[in-house]
Scaffold this motif. Structure first.
Motif, PDB file in Angstrom:
ATOM      1  N   HIS A 548      24.058  24.889 -74.272  1.00  0.00           N
ATOM      2  CA  HIS A 548      23.908  26.249 -73.747  1.00  0.00           C
ATOM      3  C   HIS A 548      23.566  26.277 -72.256  1.00  0.00           C
ATOM      4  CE1 HIS A 548      23.355  30.522 -73.859  1.00  0.00           C
ATOM      5  NE2 HIS A 548      22.105  30.421 -73.430  1.00  0.00           N
ATOM      6  N   CYS A 549      23.411  25.124 -71.629  1.00  0.00           N
ATOM      7  CA  CYS A 549      23.073  25.122 -70.204  1.00  0.00           C
ATOM      8  C   CYS A 549      24.200  25.767 -69.401  1.00  0.00           C
ATOM      9  CB  CYS A 549      22.826  23.698 -69.719  1.00  0.00           C
ATOM     10  SG  CYS A 549      24.207  22.567 -69.968  1.00  0.00           S
ATOM     11  N   VAL A 550      23.858  26.342 -68.259  1.00  0.00           N
ATOM     12  CA  VAL A 550      24.840  26.997 -67.402  1.00  0.00           C
ATOM     13  C   VAL A 550      25.869  25.970 -66.926  1.00  0.00           C
ATOM     14  CG1 VAL A 550      25.174  28.140 -65.167  1.00  0.00           C
ATOM     15  CG2 VAL A 550      23.275  28.820 -66.660  1.00  0.00           C
ATOM     16  N   ALA A 551      27.125  26.352 -66.949  1.00  0.00           N
ATOM     17  CA  ALA A 551      28.214  25.502 -66.469  1.00  0.00           C
ATOM     18  C   ALA A 551      29.170  26.358 -65.655  1.00  0.00           C
ATOM     19  CB  ALA A 551      28.948  24.844 -67.630  1.00  0.00           C
ATOM     20  N   SER A 552      29.926  25.718 -64.783  1.00  0.00           N
ATOM     21  CA  SER A 552      30.888  26.432 -63.947  1.00  0.00           C
ATOM     22  C   SER A 552      32.242  25.746 -64.003  1.00  0.00           C
ATOM     23  CB  SER A 552      30.403  26.489 -62.494  1.00  0.00           C
ATOM     24  OG  SER A 552      31.396  27.038 -61.634  1.00  0.00           O
ATOM     25  N   ILE A 604      24.122  32.530 -61.359  1.00  0.00           N
ATOM     26  CA  ILE A 604      23.489  32.471 -62.670  1.00  0.00           C
ATOM     27  C   ILE A 604      22.743  31.145 -62.746  1.00  0.00           C
ATOM     28  CG2 ILE A 604      23.847  32.401 -65.164  1.00  0.00           C
ATOM     29  CD1 ILE A 604      26.385  34.016 -64.722  1.00  0.00           C
ATOM     30  N   LYS A 605      21.461  31.229 -63.025  1.00  0.00           N
ATOM     31  CA  LYS A 605      20.629  30.023 -63.125  1.00  0.00           C
ATOM     32  C   LYS A 605      19.644  30.238 -64.265  1.00  0.00           C
ATOM     33  CE  LYS A 605      17.892  26.756 -60.393  1.00  0.00           C
ATOM     34  NZ  LYS A 605      16.749  26.578 -61.313  1.00  0.00           N
ATOM     35  N   GLY A 606      19.691  29.364 -65.238  1.00  0.00           N
ATOM     36  CA  GLY A 606      18.806  29.524 -66.375  1.00  0.00           C
ATOM     37  C   GLY A 606      19.121  30.806 -67.129  1.00  0.00           C
ATOM     38  N   SER A 607      18.139  31.671 -67.228  1.00  0.00           N
ATOM     39  CA  SER A 607      18.282  32.901 -68.005  1.00  0.00           C
ATOM     40  C   SER A 607      18.595  34.123 -67.162  1.00  0.00           C
ATOM     41  CB  SER A 607      16.977  33.158 -68.789  1.00  0.00           C
ATOM     42  OG  SER A 607      16.670  32.067 -69.613  1.00  0.00           O
ATOM     43  N   TRP A 608      18.828  33.936 -65.850  1.00  0.00           N
ATOM     44  CA  TRP A 608      18.932  35.094 -64.961  1.00  0.00           C
ATOM     45  C   TRP A 608      20.234  35.119 -64.180  1.00  0.00           C
ATOM     46  CZ3 TRP A 608      15.453  38.878 -65.419  1.00  0.00           C
ATOM     47  CH2 TRP A 608      14.239  38.571 -66.040  1.00  0.00           C
ATOM     48  N   TYR A 609      20.660  36.316 -63.883  1.00  0.00           N
ATOM     49  CA  TYR A 609      21.841  36.545 -63.039  1.00  0.00           C
ATOM     50  C   TYR A 609      21.404  37.391 -61.847  1.00  0.00           C
ATOM     51  CZ  TYR A 609      26.404  38.568 -61.639  1.00  0.00           C
ATOM     52  OH  TYR A 609      27.518  38.987 -60.934  1.00  0.00           O
ATOM     53  N   TYR A 610      21.449  36.789 -60.679  1.00  0.00           N
ATOM     54  CA  TYR A 610      21.149  37.511 -59.442  1.00  0.00           C
ATOM     55  C   TYR A 610      22.469  37.938 -58.819  1.00  0.00           C
ATOM     56  CZ  TYR A 610      20.129  38.355 -54.524  1.00  0.00           C
ATOM     57  OH  TYR A 610      20.066  38.928 -53.266  1.00  0.00           O
ATOM     58  N   THR A 611      22.583  39.186 -58.420  1.00  0.00           N
ATOM     59  CA  THR A 611      23.816  39.669 -57.796  1.00  0.00           C
ATOM     60  C   THR A 611      23.495  40.627 -56.662  1.00  0.00           C
ATOM     61  OG1 THR A 611      25.928  40.810 -58.193  1.00  0.00           O
ATOM     62  CG2 THR A 611      24.040  41.558 -59.480  1.00  0.00           C
ATOM     63  N   ARG A 612      24.323  40.596 -55.632  1.00  0.00           N
ATOM     64  CA  ARG A 612      24.162  41.504 -54.498  1.00  0.00           C
ATOM     65  C   ARG A 612      25.525  41.783 -53.882  1.00  0.00           C
ATOM     66  NH1 ARG A 612      24.884  39.220 -49.515  1.00  0.00           N
ATOM     67  NH2 ARG A 612      24.525  36.993 -49.197  1.00  0.00           N
ATOM     68  N   LEU A 622      19.219  40.333 -63.185  1.00  0.00           N
ATOM     69  CA  LEU A 622      19.576  40.776 -64.533  1.00  0.00           C
ATOM     70  C   LEU A 622      19.377  39.650 -65.539  1.00  0.00           C
ATOM     71  CD1 LEU A 622      22.964  42.279 -63.354  1.00  0.00           C
ATOM     72  CD2 LEU A 622      20.918  43.605 -63.853  1.00  0.00           C
ATOM     73  N   TRP A 623      19.000  40.035 -66.756  1.00  0.00           N
ATOM     74  CA  TRP A 623      18.854  39.055 -67.836  1.00  0.00           C
ATOM     75  C   TRP A 623      20.236  38.599 -68.277  1.00  0.00           C
ATOM     76  CZ3 TRP A 623      15.250  36.050 -69.525  1.00  0.00           C
ATOM     77  CH2 TRP A 623      15.321  35.486 -70.802  1.00  0.00           C
ATOM     78  N   ALA A 624      20.440  37.287 -68.366  1.00  0.00           N
ATOM     79  CA  ALA A 624      21.780  36.772 -68.646  1.00  0.00           C
ATOM     80  C   ALA A 624      21.809  35.708 -69.729  1.00  0.00           C
ATOM     81  CB  ALA A 624      22.388  36.199 -67.356  1.00  0.00           C
ATOM     82  N   ASP A 625      20.783  35.686 -70.584  1.00  0.00           N
ATOM     83  CA  ASP A 625      20.747  34.676 -71.641  1.00  0.00           C
ATOM     84  C   ASP A 625      20.901  35.362 -72.991  1.00  0.00           C
ATOM     85  OD1 ASP A 625      20.176  32.683 -73.469  1.00  0.00           O
ATOM     86  OD2 ASP A 625      18.716  31.718 -72.155  1.00  0.00           O
ATOM     87  N   PHE A 626      22.005  35.070 -73.705  1.00  0.00           N
ATOM     88  CA  PHE A 626      22.252  35.746 -74.970  1.00  0.00           C
ATOM     89  C   PHE A 626      21.609  35.047 -76.162  1.00  0.00           C
ATOM     90  CE2 PHE A 626      25.531  32.650 -75.910  1.00  0.00           C
ATOM     91  CZ  PHE A 626      26.184  32.436 -74.713  1.00  0.00           C
ATOM     92  N   ASN A 627      20.790  34.037 -75.907  1.00  0.00           N
ATOM     93  CA  ASN A 627      20.128  33.333 -77.012  1.00  0.00           C
ATOM     94  C   ASN A 627      18.622  33.587 -77.095  1.00  0.00           C
ATOM     95  OD1 ASN A 627      22.466  32.211 -77.877  1.00  0.00           O
ATOM     96  ND2 ASN A 627      21.987  30.104 -77.343  1.00  0.00           N
ATOM     97  N   HIS A 628      18.061  34.272 -76.116  1.00  0.00           N
ATOM     98  CA  HIS A 628      16.615  34.419 -76.077  1.00  0.00           C
ATOM     99  C   HIS A 628      16.212  35.858 -75.780  1.00  0.00           C
ATOM    100  CE1 HIS A 628      17.456  30.161 -75.092  1.00  0.00           C
ATOM    101  NE2 HIS A 628      16.414  29.938 -75.856  1.00  0.00           N
TER     102      HIS A 628
END
Length: 664
Positions: A548-552, A604-612, A622-628
């Protein structure tokens, strides 16, 4: 009303006419595209802000009518020249209005985003783009409809003109001057957009709370012409040097040097032994393989059961993101390990960027092959591939015996068959890329496959709530899974199968409502267009695991090289996901996201999505983890970190796009 001069009455009538028309267009957009649960105060804000954007275009038109009409020889009701000029201006504006709104509707229907200047890149592949449009849409009926609508609307404007022409003004000259000034300032206010120091901006729409609300507020005039401002390719060397330490730490650069700005790192083979030999590589770039539409995350329609079974037998990353939207950008990221941050064209179309280093060349002694059912002339992909991959053999539609079925060439099933027949003839290890296309409008499924593949038909409500807009799209998605099954089951019978690593990754996702199985950020802020499956499949070689770790998408080549035990030199952004998981379980992984349509970016890093947005004046965490379950702790520090990483990735990417040239 007779105390209002005809010119001003005419301008007001024209303004009301277009305001009503633009409101109607916005209502149609809402009715046709609104996601569930959008009703509320946010909707009212979208329509109110939309009125202000509409006022800008209407204000420009009315100001032109006021200026020209105030010149006595060009008065619309006193001279023939004035009448001809006024009706000509309306003719041109109405033509542009209809064309922009029709193209905007089709663009929104596909991407859930307003028409913007990045669509101009389609003109560079006009034959292919035109063929796709012709095979997807009833073009003749659309054109006839546009002509009919134009005739009706222009008749209405001429009716308003004739009605105004009969009015006799009985007021004073002073009153005429005062009213003229009032009309001028109202038009100017409409164009400026607000009372204050700064004008209403395109990016103000993205403060509304979701991508849909923002795009609902915008109109195609505003989104298209505002995005034209982002059309130059450049970098800021001072900013690149400032962010270099951040990127050097993240990428693991062995000898960081701010003066030379070297991003090169040499990665040795993980194992000294070569008992298993050099494995073949089959890299499948999957058209529009949107995660939330597939079975791996539990879509009730169970669209990809076979691929789901492969994921259970391989190394599956369920939190992978493409850095940008679009097939050309997806191919670019997969081959170069970099995000395409070009706006009005893709990097592959930029002659200054086509020379790029790629890890594929480190697979020394491998035969390099690229299979595409259509033509690699599209988006200058041929230039990117042949110019940078040593000894590459490209197979296109004219190289196959299978028949062409639509603008994208032969069917995906036949593409896999053709590729398999060529791969089984190889006498040395091969690195093969297979790029699919059928999961794309016009969603053609060959008649020859309908004996084995059975279409299904669902109600519009069932389709919409599960992420699909039509049965054609649903069946094309299911047909992709059918093609994967056909390919892998056939490959299992070949001697090369047991010594092959298969990798599947989506070129991009599709914007849409991901439902309750994903965080709100997926649907509200467009992560559905970036979230894709990433699978490494090699029975007996790779231990099955779901991570589930972030991948690109930029990580695929370093990871493939690591799995194949190939030493390589990396000069761009990707990291070996398997190696990194052994170090820190992938907690440090970052996926950089760049949206050329909405002009925003983030990480996107860990459980968060930063956008600007690009100017950095608006930002969200924004919260970006669909498992927690969401944990808002340390939100300020996470926002600061997201801001820093976004700036570092963006500035470094702009620099490397022009400084990642392959070595002689």
């Amino acid at each position: 009303m007779q105390r209002i001069p005809r010119l001003f009455r005419w301008i007001v009538s024209v303004a009301l006419f277009f305001f009503v028309l633009m409101l109607l267009m916005r209502m149609i957009t809402f009715i046709y595209f609104a996601p569930p649960g959008i009703w509320g105060a946010g909707l009212a804000k979208s329509f109110l802000l939309g009125f202000r954007y509409d006022a800008r275009e209407v204000g420009i038109l009315c100001l032109l009518l006021l200026i020209t009409g105030s010149i006595p020889p060009l008065h619309p009701f006193s001279t023939r020249a004035g009448k001809a000029l006024t009706l000509s201006l309306l003719f041109i504006f109405l033509c542009g209005f209809i064309v922009l709104y029709v193209f905007d509707f089709l663009h929104f229907r596909y991407l859930l985003q307003r028409l913007n200047a990045s669509a101009l890149s389609l003109l560079e592949d006009a034959r292919i783009s035109g063929g796709m449009v012709w095979q997807t849409y009833p073009v003749i009926r659309i054109l006839l409809g546009m002509v009919l609508v134009f005739i009706i609307l222009f008749w209405c404007l001429r009716f308003l003109y004739k009605k105004t022409e009969r009015v006799v003004y009985r007021g004073s000259k002073r009153r005429r001057v005062v009213l003229g000034l009032v009309v001028f300032f109202v038009c100017a206010l409409g164009i400026f957009g607000r009372l204050g120091q700064f004008p209403l901006r395109w990016s103000d729409a993205f403060d509304l709370g979701s991508d849909f609300q923002a795009n609902l507020a915008l109109n195609p005039f505003q989104s298209f012409f505002s995005s034209l401002a982002f059309r130059s390719s450049s970098f800021n060397i001072a900013a690149v040097k400032k962010e270099y330490p951040v990127m050097a730490t993240y990428l693991g650069i062995q000898t960081p040097d701010t003066a030379t700005l070297s991003y090169e790192r040499t990665i040795p083979a993980a194992r000294a032994d070569t008992i298993m030999g050099k494995p073949n590589i089959v890299m499948v770039i999957c058209e529009s393989f949107s995660a939330y539409k597939s079975s791996m995350w539990g879509n009730p329609l169970n669209t990809t059961p076979y691929f789901d079974s492969l994921c259970k037998q391989g190394l599956f990353f369920d939190n992978c993101f493409t850095p940008s939207y679009g097939t050309a950008r997806g191919v670019w990221a997969s081959v170069t390990g970099m995000t395409d941050v070009e706006v009005n064209k893709t990097a592959s179309r930029n002659p200054a960027m086509v020379d790029q280093h790629t890890i594929i060349n480190d697979f020394i002694g491998y035969k390099k092959l690229y299979f595409l059912g259509g033509s690699t002339s599209w988006a200058n992909i041929r230039g990117l591939l042949s110019n940078n991959i040593n000894g590459l053999r490209i197979y296109e539609q004219e190289d196959y015996a299978s028949p062409k079925i639509d603008v994208w060439g032969i069917s995906d099933r036949n593409l896999f068959k053709e590729a398999s027949s060529i791969l089984q003839k190889q006498e040395k290890p091969f690195f093969a890329v297979i790029q699919t296309a059928d999961n794309h409008r016009p969603y053609t499924i060959p008649a020859e496959d309908l004996k084995e593949f059975k279409k299904i038909s669902l109600s519009p409500d069932d389709l919409k709530k599960n992420g699909f807009e039509s049965n054609d799209e649903l069946n094309a998605f299911r047909f992709t899974d059918f093609c994967f099954r056909s390919f892998i089951e056939s490959a299992k019978k070949e001697p090369w199968f047991n010594n092959t690593i298969f990798m599947f990754v989506g070129d991009h996702g599709i914007n849409g409502n991901a439902g309750t199985e994903f965080p709100n950020a997926w649907s509200d802020f467009g992560l559905t267009r970036n979230h894709v499956p990433l699978l490494f499949y090699a029975p007996g070689r790779i231990v099955p695991q779901r991570l589930h770790c972030v991948a690109s998408q930029v990580d695929v080549l370093p990871t493939l090289a690591g799995l194949a035990n190939i030493p390589y030199t990396n000069t761009s952004f990707g990291r070996d996901l398997v190696k990194q998981f052994s170090v820190d379980s992938g907690r440090s992984n970052i996926a950089f996201i760049f949206d050329a349509n909405n002009q925003d970016m983030g990480v996107i890093k860990g459980s968060w999505y930063y956008t600007r947005n690009q100017k950095g004046s608006q930002e969200k965490l924004l919260w970006a983890d669909f498992n927690h379950v969401e944990n808002p702790a340390n939100k300020d520090s996470l926002t600061a970190a997201g801001r820093e990483y976004t700036r570092a990735f963006f500035e470094t990417t702009r620099y490397l796009l022009q400084h990642n040239k392959k070595k002689p």
